[in-house]
Design a protein around this motif. Structure first.
Motif, short mmCIF file in Angstrom:
data_model
loop_
_atom_site.label_atom_id
_atom_site.label_comp_id
_atom_site.label_asym_id
_atom_site.label_seq_id
_atom_site.Cartn_x
_atom_site.Cartn_y
_atom_site.Cartn_z
N GLY A 291 0.82 -1.21 0.00
CA GLY A 291 0.00 0.00 0.00
C GLY A 291 0.85 1.25 0.00
O GLY A 291 0.56 2.23 -0.70
N ILE A 292 1.91 1.23 0.80
CA ILE A 292 2.82 2.38 0.87
C ILE A 292 3.53 2.57 -0.48
O ILE A 292 3.64 3.71 -0.97
N ILE A 293 3.97 1.49 -1.09
CA ILE A 293 4.66 1.58 -2.39
C ILE A 293 3.72 2.14 -3.46
O ILE A 293 4.09 3.04 -4.22
N VAL A 294 2.50 1.65 -3.51
CA VAL A 294 1.52 2.14 -4.49
C VAL A 294 1.25 3.62 -4.24
O VAL A 294 1.21 4.44 -5.17
N ALA A 295 1.09 4.00 -2.97
CA ALA A 295 0.83 5.40 -2.64
C ALA A 295 2.00 6.29 -3.09
O ALA A 295 1.80 7.40 -3.59
N LEU A 296 3.23 5.81 -2.91
CA LEU A 296 4.41 6.58 -3.34
C LEU A 296 4.43 6.76 -4.86
O LEU A 296 4.75 7.85 -5.36
N PHE A 297 4.09 5.71 -5.60
CA PHE A 297 4.05 5.82 -7.06
C PHE A 297 2.98 6.82 -7.50
O PHE A 297 3.21 7.63 -8.40
N VAL A 298 1.83 6.78 -6.87
CA VAL A 298 0.76 7.73 -7.20
C VAL A 298 1.24 9.15 -6.89
O VAL A 298 1.04 10.07 -7.69
N LEU A 299 1.86 9.32 -5.74
CA LEU A 299 2.37 10.63 -5.36
C LEU A 299 3.42 11.12 -6.35
O LEU A 299 3.40 12.29 -6.77
N LEU A 300 4.33 10.26 -6.77
CA LEU A 300 5.35 10.63 -7.76
C LEU A 300 4.70 11.03 -9.09
O LEU A 300 5.11 12.00 -9.73
N PHE A 301 3.69 10.32 -9.50
CA PHE A 301 2.98 10.64 -10.73
C PHE A 301 2.36 12.03 -10.65
O PHE A 301 2.48 12.85 -11.57
N ILE A 302 1.69 12.32 -9.55
CA ILE A 302 1.04 13.62 -9.37
C ILE A 302 2.07 14.74 -9.35
O ILE A 302 1.89 15.77 -10.00
N VAL A 303 3.16 14.55 -8.65
CA VAL A 303 4.22 15.57 -8.60
C VAL A 303 4.81 15.80 -9.98
O VAL A 303 5.04 16.94 -10.39
#
Length: 180
Positions: free
Chosen positions: A9-21
């Protein structure tokens, strides 16, 4: 098992965050680029390409003020002229093509001297033109009579040890096509 789910869950959230940034960064770069374009550049872009300067590729923007690239034709306008069965010379080029960069400053004065209006289609901006006008390489010079292709020259001037045409070859092309 719960720990694995938490880590995933943390890894997926980080990827989503990186995409948004990343998306926000791209938007900021585009806005910054658009704000750096001055009014005269924007007017020239509209005149030559029919669009705001921010919509042009950087290489084309750098070439906007070059006197050798001031007779730009848009693909739809070229198609309309061909459908209207007009006689014309069209120079297909790309702003990133080294052969075009060497050829254009030689070809334009020859065309002027021959009394020829040389329309220019930028395939770097109008990529569909490669297929639409059956262009295989840049630069390509084409003569159309009655909206139909009569003859073409593919390649540029001889430069940097590369084979090509001489200025006299271009002069002969214009002279011969004027007779047809």
């Amino acid at each position: 098992m719960k720990k694995l789910s938490i880590y995933l869950g943390i890894i997926v959230a980080l990827f989503v965050l990186l995409f948004i940034v990343n998306q926000q960064s791209e938007k900021a770069k585009e806005a910054s680029r658009a704000s750096k374009i001055d009014a005269p550049t924007n007017e020239l872009s509209k005149k030559l390409y029919g669009v705001e300067a921010a919509k042009l590729k950087p290489e084309t923007l750098a070439q906007l003020n070059d006197a050798n690239y001031q007779n730009i034709v848009k693909p739809q306008d070229l198609k309309n002229d061909l459908n209207a069965k007009k006689d014309m010379y069209v120079y297909y080029f790309s702003t990133t093509c080294s052969h075009c960069q060497a050829t254009t400053p030689i070809l334009n004065p020859i065309a002027k001297e021959a009394g020829v209006e040389l329309k220019q289609l930028n395939l770097w901006e109008y990529e569909a033109g490669w297929n639409d006008f059956k262009i295989e390489a840049t630069p390509t010079l084409v003569y159309y009579k009655g909206g139909k292709e009569v003859q073409r020259m593919v390649g540029g001037v001889t430069h940097d040890g590369q084979p090509g045409y001489s200025p006299d070859d271009f002069k002969k092309f214009f002279e011969e096509m004027k007779k047809k």
